[in-house]
Design a protein around this motif. Sequence first.
Motif, short mmCIF file in Angstrom:
data_model
loop_
_atom_site.label_atom_id
_atom_site.label_comp_id
_atom_site.label_asym_id
_atom_site.label_seq_id
_atom_site.Cartn_x
_atom_site.Cartn_y
_atom_site.Cartn_z
N VAL A 180 39.06 33.54 16.46
CA VAL A 180 38.71 33.89 15.12
C VAL A 180 39.70 34.74 14.33
CG1 VAL A 180 37.12 35.19 13.76
CG2 VAL A 180 36.20 33.90 15.85
N LEU A 181 40.26 34.41 13.32
CA LEU A 181 41.35 35.42 12.50
C LEU A 181 40.90 35.69 11.30
CD1 LEU A 181 44.53 33.35 13.90
CD2 LEU A 181 43.66 35.49 14.67
N GLY A 182 41.11 37.06 10.74
CA GLY A 182 40.96 37.27 9.48
C GLY A 182 40.70 38.68 9.25
N GLN A 183 40.28 39.03 7.87
CA GLN A 183 40.27 40.58 7.81
C GLN A 183 38.96 40.92 8.31
OE1 GLN A 183 42.17 42.56 5.87
NE2 GLN A 183 43.62 41.06 6.20
N ASP A 184 38.88 42.11 8.83
CA ASP A 184 37.63 42.61 9.26
C ASP A 184 36.51 42.71 8.43
OD1 ASP A 184 36.17 43.73 11.62
OD2 ASP A 184 36.79 45.73 11.11
N ARG A 185 35.52 42.52 8.83
CA ARG A 185 34.18 42.79 7.85
C ARG A 185 32.93 42.83 9.01
NH1 ARG A 185 31.58 37.73 4.95
NH2 ARG A 185 29.85 39.26 5.11
N VAL A 186 31.90 43.61 8.49
CA VAL A 186 30.64 43.78 9.05
C VAL A 186 30.00 42.18 9.48
CG1 VAL A 186 28.40 44.43 9.40
CG2 VAL A 186 30.31 46.02 8.52
N GLY A 187 29.70 42.00 10.78
CA GLY A 187 29.01 40.48 10.99
C GLY A 187 29.76 39.55 11.46
N ILE A 188 31.04 39.57 11.80
CA ILE A 188 31.78 38.47 12.09
C ILE A 188 31.33 38.18 13.61
CG2 ILE A 188 34.14 37.77 13.07
CD1 ILE A 188 35.34 39.19 10.68
N ILE A 189 31.35 39.03 14.55
CA ILE A 189 30.85 38.68 15.84
C ILE A 189 29.33 38.34 15.75
CG2 ILE A 189 30.45 39.58 18.36
CD1 ILE A 189 32.78 41.51 17.60
N ALA A 190 28.32 38.92 15.15
CA ALA A 190 27.16 38.36 15.21
C ALA A 190 27.16 36.82 14.79
CB ALA A 190 26.19 39.43 14.37
N SER A 191 27.90 36.65 13.86
CA SER A 191 27.55 35.37 13.06
C SER A 191 28.33 34.30 13.94
CB SER A 191 28.46 35.48 11.79
OG SER A 191 27.96 36.25 10.80
N VAL A 192 29.44 34.61 14.48
CA VAL A 192 29.92 33.41 15.40
C VAL A 192 29.07 33.48 16.74
CG1 VAL A 192 32.06 32.88 16.99
CG2 VAL A 192 32.29 34.06 14.68
N ALA A 193 28.63 34.48 17.29
CA ALA A 193 27.79 34.37 18.35
C ALA A 193 26.23 33.46 18.22
CB ALA A 193 27.30 35.88 19.08
#
Length: 93
Positions: A11-24
């Motif tokens: 996963v690459l991109g601008q940091d934001r809330v919820g990335i890890i939770a969404s991918v998981a």
Amino acid sequence: MSGSNRIIVTVLGQDRVGIIASVAGVLAENSINILDISQTILQGLFVMIIIADMAESRIELGPLKERLAAKGEELGVRIDAQHEDAFRYMHRI
């Protein structure tokens, strides 16, 4: 490919809330077990690598890649998934 069911998700991109939770969440919805996860922020750029096991999943890698890519578009990041063997082959010296 070998009999391994392991995949590498990047996963690459601008940091934001919820990335890890969404991918998981996408992985969990498809019964894919996360074996290892690493994430860091490089000068504001979010970088994450997940090693996961698809042994208990019924989804094929192609449709999973499409779901992850769609989630990436929703989040404004790029998400790729590869079979571990393909990843190792591409990154051999």
